[in-house]
Design a protein around this motif. Structure first.
Motif, mmCIF file in Angstrom:
data_model
loop_
_atom_site.group_PDB
_atom_site.id
_atom_site.type_symbol
_atom_site.label_atom_id
_atom_site.label_comp_id
_atom_site.label_asym_id
_atom_site.label_seq_id
_atom_site.Cartn_x
_atom_site.Cartn_y
_atom_site.Cartn_z
ATOM 1 N N ASP A 1 -23.031 0.911 -34.483
ATOM 2 C CA ASP A 1 -23.914 1.712 -35.060
ATOM 3 C C ASP A 1 -25.181 2.389 -34.214
ATOM 4 O O ASP A 1 -25.712 0.586 -34.166
ATOM 5 N N LEU A 2 -25.891 3.084 -34.829
ATOM 6 C CA LEU A 2 -27.511 2.627 -34.743
ATOM 7 C C LEU A 2 -28.204 2.167 -35.643
ATOM 8 O O LEU A 2 -27.549 2.126 -36.726
ATOM 9 N N PRO A 3 -29.275 1.114 -35.223
ATOM 10 C CA PRO A 3 -30.135 0.240 -35.761
ATOM 11 C C PRO A 3 -30.484 1.145 -37.148
ATOM 12 O O PRO A 3 -29.378 0.395 -38.629
ATOM 13 N N CYS B 1 -23.812 -4.567 -36.413
ATOM 14 C CA CYS B 1 -24.340 -4.801 -35.325
ATOM 15 C C CYS B 1 -24.974 -3.275 -34.435
ATOM 16 O O CYS B 1 -24.520 -2.082 -34.560
ATOM 17 N N GLY B 2 -26.253 -3.172 -34.971
ATOM 18 C CA GLY B 2 -26.642 -2.270 -35.327
ATOM 19 C C GLY B 2 -27.267 -2.072 -33.413
ATOM 20 O O GLY B 2 -28.140 -3.049 -33.217
ATOM 21 N N SER C 1 -28.921 -6.079 -25.752
ATOM 22 C CA SER C 1 -29.017 -5.081 -26.474
ATOM 23 C C SER C 1 -27.782 -6.304 -27.676
ATOM 24 O O SER C 1 -27.137 -6.872 -26.845
ATOM 25 N N PRO C 2 -27.764 -6.481 -29.001
ATOM 26 C CA PRO C 2 -27.030 -6.680 -30.164
ATOM 27 C C PRO C 2 -25.217 -7.126 -29.802
ATOM 28 O O PRO C 2 -24.451 -7.994 -30.061
ATOM 29 N N PHE C 3 -25.285 -5.738 -28.829
ATOM 30 C CA PHE C 3 -23.685 -5.130 -28.437
ATOM 31 C C PHE C 3 -23.103 -6.542 -27.797
ATOM 32 O O PHE C 3 -22.085 -6.984 -27.556
ATOM 33 N N ASP C 4 -23.701 -6.939 -27.033
ATOM 34 C CA ASP C 4 -23.971 -8.005 -25.865
ATOM 35 C C ASP C 4 -23.449 -9.341 -26.146
ATOM 36 O O ASP C 4 -22.464 -10.281 -25.673
ATOM 37 N N ALA C 5 -24.093 -9.443 -28.093
ATOM 38 C CA ALA C 5 -23.448 -10.485 -28.381
ATOM 39 C C ALA C 5 -21.872 -10.708 -28.135
ATOM 40 O O ALA C 5 -21.139 -11.739 -29.232
ATOM 41 N N ILE C 6 -21.608 -9.869 -28.623
ATOM 42 C CA ILE C 6 -19.801 -9.210 -29.153
ATOM 43 C C ILE C 6 -19.101 -9.965 -27.725
ATOM 44 O O ILE C 6 -19.232 -9.468 -26.459
#
Length: 347
Positions: A198-200, A222-223, A232-237
């Motif tokens: 979700d949002l940070p 994952c913010g 963004s941190p989403f790319d690490a998934i």
């Protein structure tokens, strides 16, 4: 066809549609007046209740009698008690308590007074003024609290229709909000791990972490803002690394371009044998979905509800070509999409 009208009693349907605001007014007053505390678990007489609430005794008695006819109260030996139905949703100690939902709905009643003005303006009119950080935080907490109460009930329905998942896996909850859906899922599947996305500022919430304390070791945080194009941190998934990806009541908050981007990013994380679940109100999912579209018109900048086929078409390009649609008893709909037809739940 799922609509508000019944063939056997069309005028009654018209009357119920016309006067629905009366039921809303009664229910909101039950909450706002503190009637639960005035009656208590031991019940109370009409005189006691009216004295505690400040109501005129004659008019208050008529209101209490109306609540009995509606099934919210029951009268016995000159005393009034809350019905089992009312206890379920109005008692602060009940796991189904909807106190924050009722308080939040009062704001929404005000927004619906702007329907005609909004239709003429072609943009949101209600509550567009600037807010202080404190006001924004208060609004956010009210929203998350209301969503959490509703989700605590809807989550059980959603996960029940997904019965049969493997014993282990990883769930990615996109737009996880209060964490209610994730909390219920991890209770049901103790060997699964989770990614809360979700949002940070949502992810950083102390209240959120308190609610999920017992499950912290199974949750990865994952913010990020998935509407941004940058890294963004989403790319690490990892791509195609999640066995279940959930988007619950999130796509209706954005316009078409943002929703396409969000769905494709989520679909990219679904494993070859995994499933994408879009849980929401859909325009073609009955009259509730259609009304929810107006709700988005009044209370968001570009949100809307979507047709089921629109969502199906968007993720088909990502290889999720097989789908199942399950209406849920509380009025929402679950759209389940997979790359492999055998991965869909068995009816």
């Amino acid at each position: 066809m799922d609509d508000l009208f019944t063939e056997g009693a069309p005028f009654r349907s018209f009357s119920d549609l016309l006067t629905g605001y009366r039921l809303t007014s009664v229910l909101l007053l039950v909450h706002e007046s503190g009637l639960w505390h005035a009656i208590g678990e031991q019940g109370a007489s009409a005189d006691e209740i009216c004295t505690r609430t400040g109501w005129d005794h004659e008019y208050g008695q008529r209101f209490l009698d109306c609540l009995c006819r509606l099934g919210l109260l029951r009268g016995q030996d000159g005393r009034y008690y809350f019905s089992p139905f009312a206890v379920d949703y109005l008692c602060p100690q009940s796991p189904r308590y909807q106190g924050q939902t009722l308080a939040f709905e009062q704001q929404l009643v005000q927004s619906w007074q702007n329907l005609a003005t909004t239709l003429k303006a072609g943009k949101r009119i209600f509550a567009t003024e600037d807010k202080t950080p404190a006001e924004l935080q208060q609004a956010l907490q009210g929203y998350l609290g209301a969503m959490d109460e509703a989700a605590s009930i809807r989550a059980a329905e959603l996960w029940q229709c997904l019965a049969g998942l493997s014993a282990q896996g990883t769930i990615l909850d996109v737009g996880a909000g209060s964490g209610a859906y994730l909390r219920a899922f991890l209770d049901r599947y103790p060997a699964w791990s989770a990614i809360f996305c979700d949002l940070p500022h949502i992810v950083a919430s102390e209240e959120l972490h308190r609610r999920l304390t017992k499950k912290q070791q199974r949750i990865r945080w994952c913010g990020c803002n998935l509407l941004d194009d940058g890294p963004s941190p989403f790319d690490a998934i990892g791509a195609q690394s999640c066995d279940l990806v959930l988007l619950s009541n999130i796509i209706h908050c954005q316009g078409w371009t943002e929703t396409c981007r969000l769905l494709r990013k989520a679909a990219d994380k679904v494993s070859p044998t995994g499933m994408l679940v879009i849980h929401d109100f859909f325009t073609d999912g009955g009259w509730r979905g259609a009304l929810y579209d107006l709700h988005m018109m009044l209370n968001t900048y570009n949100g809307r509800t979507y047709c089921l086929q629109e969502c199906i078409d968007i993720v088909a390009d990502c290889g999720l070509c097989h789908q199942m649609i399950r209406p849920l008893s509380s009025g929402s709909t679950a759209l389940m999409l997979t790359r492999n037809m055998d991965m869909l739940p068995q009816l």
